[in-house]
Design a protein around this motif. Sequence first.
Motif, PDB file in Angstrom:
ATOM      1  N   VAL A 260       0.853  -1.193   0.000  1.00 22.77           N
ATOM      2  CA  VAL A 260       0.000   0.000   0.000  1.00 22.77           C
ATOM      3  C   VAL A 260       0.889   1.244   0.000  1.00 22.77           C
ATOM      4  N   THR A 261       0.486   2.254  -0.767  1.00 27.46           N
ATOM      5  CA  THR A 261       1.194   3.528  -0.818  1.00 27.46           C
ATOM      6  C   THR A 261       0.220   4.641  -0.458  1.00 27.46           C
ATOM      7  N   ILE A 262       0.639   5.561   0.436  1.00 25.79           N
ATOM      8  CA  ILE A 262      -0.169   6.733   0.778  1.00 25.79           C
ATOM      9  C   ILE A 262       0.387   7.914  -0.006  1.00 25.79           C
ATOM     10  N   VAL A 263      -0.505   8.570  -0.756  1.00 22.96           N
ATOM     11  CA  VAL A 263      -0.111   9.696  -1.594  1.00 22.96           C
ATOM     12  C   VAL A 263      -0.923  10.915  -1.174  1.00 22.96           C
TER      13      VAL A 263
ATOM     14  N   VAL B 245       3.829   9.750   0.759  1.00 26.19           N
ATOM     15  CA  VAL B 245       4.039   9.969   2.187  1.00 26.19           C
ATOM     16  C   VAL B 245       4.665   8.745   2.840  1.00 26.19           C
ATOM     17  N   SER B 246       4.137   7.591   2.541  1.00 24.63           N
ATOM     18  CA  SER B 246       4.636   6.360   3.136  1.00 24.63           C
ATOM     19  C   SER B 246       4.191   5.185   2.282  1.00 24.63           C
ATOM     20  N   ASN B 247       4.759   4.031   2.575  1.00 27.34           N
ATOM     21  CA  ASN B 247       4.297   2.804   1.940  1.00 27.34           C
ATOM     22  C   ASN B 247       4.534   1.643   2.897  1.00 27.34           C
ATOM     23  N   SER B 248       4.119   0.480   2.485  1.00 25.46           N
ATOM     24  CA  SER B 248       4.202  -0.697   3.353  1.00 25.46           C
ATOM     25  C   SER B 248       5.639  -1.072   3.694  1.00 25.46           C
TER      26      SER B 248
ATOM     27  N   GLY C  74      -0.534  -1.115  -4.131  1.00 24.35           N
ATOM     28  CA  GLY C  74       0.619  -1.319  -4.997  1.00 24.35           C
ATOM     29  C   GLY C  74       1.566  -0.137  -4.973  1.00 24.35           C
ATOM     30  N   GLN C  75       2.572  -0.217  -5.822  1.00 25.49           N
ATOM     31  CA  GLN C  75       3.591   0.840  -5.930  1.00 25.49           C
ATOM     32  C   GLN C  75       3.015   2.010  -6.710  1.00 25.49           C
ATOM     33  N   TYR C  76       3.334   3.232  -6.309  1.00 25.34           N
ATOM     34  CA  TYR C  76       2.838   4.430  -6.970  1.00 25.34           C
ATOM     35  C   TYR C  76       3.987   5.420  -7.129  1.00 25.34           C
ATOM     36  N   VAL C  77       4.099   6.002  -8.294  1.00 27.50           N
ATOM     37  CA  VAL C  77       5.104   7.023  -8.555  1.00 27.50           C
ATOM     38  C   VAL C  77       4.380   8.360  -8.642  1.00 27.50           C
TER      39      VAL C  77
END
Length: 77
Positions: free
Chosen positions: A3-6, A22-25, A69-72
Motif C-alpha cells: 500500500v502507498t499513501i499519496v 508519504v509512506s508505503n508498506s 501497490g507501488q505508486y510514482v
Amino acid sequence: MFVTIVAVLCHLSGHDCTEVVVSNSNLDASLNLQNCLIGGQAGLAQWKNAHPIYRSDDWRIARFKCVAGQYVAKAKI
C-alpha cells in the motif's frame, strides 16, 4: 498487500500543487489498506507538521489517496 499513501499538497499563494508519496508498506509494516482509509487523515496531519518543507502554513493538504501497490508521484498536477 503493498500500500502507498499519496498526498496532494497545494501552495496557498498560487495554484502550485504537487503529489508526494508519504509512506508505503515497506516503510511502515503496520500499514494496510484499511488502516490507510480509516486513519489516513490523522497520520497525514502529523506527517505534515514534521516535514521540513510542507509544515508551514503556506501549504495545505488538498486530498490524499491510498493506492494498492507501488505508486510514482507526479511532480506537478
